[in-house]
Design a protein around this motif. Structure first.
Motif, mmCIF file in Angstrom:
data_model
loop_
_atom_site.group_PDB
_atom_site.id
_atom_site.type_symbol
_atom_site.label_atom_id
_atom_site.label_comp_id
_atom_site.label_asym_id
_atom_site.label_seq_id
_atom_site.Cartn_x
_atom_site.Cartn_y
_atom_site.Cartn_z
ATOM 1 N N GLY A 26 65.829 25.531 23.945
ATOM 2 C CA GLY A 26 65.605 26.387 25.099
ATOM 3 C C GLY A 26 64.494 27.392 24.869
ATOM 4 O O GLY A 26 63.554 27.501 25.676
ATOM 5 N N TYR A 27 64.555 28.141 23.762
ATOM 6 C CA TYR A 27 63.555 29.175 23.500
ATOM 7 C C TYR A 27 62.151 28.593 23.383
ATOM 8 O O TYR A 27 61.198 29.089 24.002
ATOM 9 N N PHE A 58 65.340 24.669 31.364
ATOM 10 C CA PHE A 58 65.527 24.969 29.941
ATOM 11 C C PHE A 58 66.276 26.287 29.730
ATOM 12 O O PHE A 58 67.010 26.431 28.759
ATOM 13 N N PHE A 59 66.098 27.243 30.658
ATOM 14 C CA PHE A 59 66.860 28.489 30.561
ATOM 15 C C PHE A 59 68.349 28.231 30.779
ATOM 16 O O PHE A 59 69.197 28.675 30.003
ATOM 17 N N GLY A 60 68.677 27.503 31.839
ATOM 18 C CA GLY A 60 70.082 27.262 32.160
ATOM 19 C C GLY A 60 70.792 26.373 31.166
ATOM 20 O O GLY A 60 71.982 26.566 30.882
ATOM 21 N N SER A 61 70.079 25.398 30.606
ATOM 22 C CA SER A 61 70.711 24.479 29.655
ATOM 23 C C SER A 61 70.636 24.981 28.224
ATOM 24 O O SER A 61 71.031 24.288 27.293
ATOM 25 N N GLY A 62 70.107 26.192 28.030
ATOM 26 C CA GLY A 62 70.008 26.766 26.691
ATOM 27 C C GLY A 62 70.529 28.184 26.633
ATOM 28 O O GLY A 62 71.741 28.411 26.714
ATOM 29 N N PHE A 114 59.363 32.685 21.719
ATOM 30 C CA PHE A 114 58.944 32.008 20.494
ATOM 31 C C PHE A 114 59.611 32.622 19.264
ATOM 32 O O PHE A 114 60.177 31.908 18.425
ATOM 33 N N PHE A 115 59.571 33.952 19.141
ATOM 34 C CA PHE A 115 60.115 34.594 17.953
ATOM 35 C C PHE A 115 61.646 34.556 17.918
ATOM 36 O O PHE A 115 62.233 34.549 16.836
#
Length: 470
Positions: free
Chosen positions: A335-336, A373-377, A437-438
């Protein structure tokens, strides 16, 4: 078991559904409420409000929700320990009902101050329920389904957002005549939970570990999970109870001073901070311009925006299907880093959309990819983390810290995102790209997998990972 499924619904409808609903419900009726502010001021003082004063009062009304949520989150841990998870949630519904009554009667009473009080009370209700609901679900779930059950808080949040958008349409409750009814709508979910929750037991872990009542714990397990032999689960609770040696629930300060839990605490800081600073709020704010650039008429943009809400619901359900098979660590990592990649691509496509006509469609597609990707992570995995990585004595304080970070982030983002968009335009996504990213780097090096493990096993994994780092 059907009883556990019903518990998920009852807790969700009176919990994160309310949180999501109040985040989105003020968008559509805002012109009518601002008009009401001006009319009330004119009736009282004989002069109309200037535009900047109306916007200032409106910003204050919006921010009161985060202020109330922060206060509710600060007190959620103490209330959950003192009165139990169930009684805390039951009593919390009266706060939402009081807020709804204030909202519903505000126009009749010619008082915009009642809207402020109602908004503040809604915030307190959400701040408490967001923490205690997740705590209740995590402590009621079997070990093998703990992630799936705990992450159901996110689908209800997404459904709440979509419901606020949908009911806020002019054709439904977002009209000039019905906006007080729209603002008072949260009374209905509160009443549903208030009537239904007494039929469910207190959490088994609270009964055994906090109260030392094994008989009631077994009774609660039989009611929630159905008839069966649950000696293995009870033994895990007994081991955890022995590990904390009868220790009372930690305060926030005691949790900060406990060196053995500093990596778990740092994990909460990173994940809950990134939940608000990952760029999801900026994406929603910028989506209006992207949809307009794609050729969608302005008066139809709000209908297209409902698609983003549907996308969030779909991805949250997908996260529920993946969380027990894929694992929390993989979902957070993917996700990140994928969100960071999408933000980078979105910056490029928005830069080029004035020069290349079809590039605006790429921007629109990337918005939906980001939400996926936000919702699934992070969206589905973050909220249940305190249940999994902290033991019973540390968990309430961990939820206080996580909840406080969430509400502070919501308040700060609400204040700075419009400023960032005005000054940096689409380049503001680079800031959020860095956070994503971090955070992925941190998860890669310092967060172990928690799937299918007890709290004691997860604590041991943190210690091993820290030893290797040292």
């Amino acid at each position: 078991s059907p009883m556990l499924v019903l518990a998920i619904f009852v807790l969700g409808i009176g919990g994160t559904f309310q949180y999501g609903f109040q985040i989105s419900v003020l968008n559509s009726p805002s012109p009518y409420i601002k008009k009401f502010l001006n009319e009330t001021w004119l009736m009282r003082y004989g002069t109309a409000l200037e535009d900047w004063k109306i916007n200032l009062i409106w910003s204050f009304i919006i921010s009161l929700y985060a202020v109330g949520g922060f206060i509710g989150a600060l007190n959620a841990g103490h209330l959950a320990v003192k009165y139990g998870r169930k009684r805390c949630l039951l009593s919390n519904n009266f706060v939402a009902i009081a807020g709804g009554v204030m909202m519903g009667l505000s126009r009749r009473a010619h008082s915009f101050e009642m809207i402020m009080v109602g908004r503040f009370l809604y915030g307190i209700n959400a701040g408490i329920s967001l923490n205690v609901q997740t705590m209740y679900l995590g402590e009621c779930a079997p070990k093998r389904l703990r992630g799936l059950v705990s992450m159901t808080v996110f689908p209800f949040l997404s459904i709440g957002k979509l419901s606020g958008q949908l009911l806020g349409l002019n054709e439904i409750l977002g009209s000039e005549d019905l906006w007080p009814v729209l603002l008072a709508f949260s009374v209905i979910p509160a009443l549903i939970q208030l009537v239904s929750l007494p039929f469910f037991p207190e959490t088994p872990r609270y009964l055994l570990i906090d109260k030392g009542d094994q008989a009631q714990c077994e009774k609660a397990l039989q009611l929630l999970w159905g008839k069966g032999d649950y000696r293995s689960e009870i033994n895990d609770m007994v081991l955890e109870h022995a590990a904390i040696k009868g220790e009372k629930s930690k305060s926030v300060l005691e949790l900060f001073l406990d060196r053995s839990l500093r990596w778990q605490l740092l994990t909460i800081f990173v994940t809950f901070t990134t939940l608000q600073l990952c760029g999801i709020n900026a994406i929603y704010l910028y989506s209006f311009d992207v949809f307009c650039a794609a050729g969608i008429p302005i008066h139809q943009v709000r209908y297209v925006a409902l698609g983003t809400g549907l996308c969030e619901i779909f991805t949250s359900l997908l996260c529920g299907l993946l969380i027990e098979s894929t694992g929390r660590r993989v979902l957070l990592l993917r996700g990140y880093w994928c969100m960071a990649l999408v933000l980078g691509l979105l910056t490029v496509t928005i830069f080029l959309q004035d020069q290349i006509i079809w590039m605006s469609y790429c921007s629109m597609a990337l918005i939906f990819v980001f939400i996926f990707f936000f919702g699934s992570g992070p969206g589905g995995v973050t909220a249940p983390l305190p249940v999994e990585i902290f033991n019973q004595s540390s968990r309430p304080a961990a939820f206080v810290i996580g909840g406080s970070l969430n509400w502070m982030g919501l308040f700060i983002i609400g204040m700075i995102v419009p400023i960032l968009v005005d000054n940096l335009d689409y380049l503001c996504f680079i800031i959020f790209l860095g956070f994503c990213f971090f955070s992925g780097v941190y998860v890669w090096f310092y967060f172990p997998e928690t799937k299918g493990k007890t709290v004691l096993e997860i604590t041991d994994d943190f210690q091993k990972m820290h030893s290797k780092t040292k």
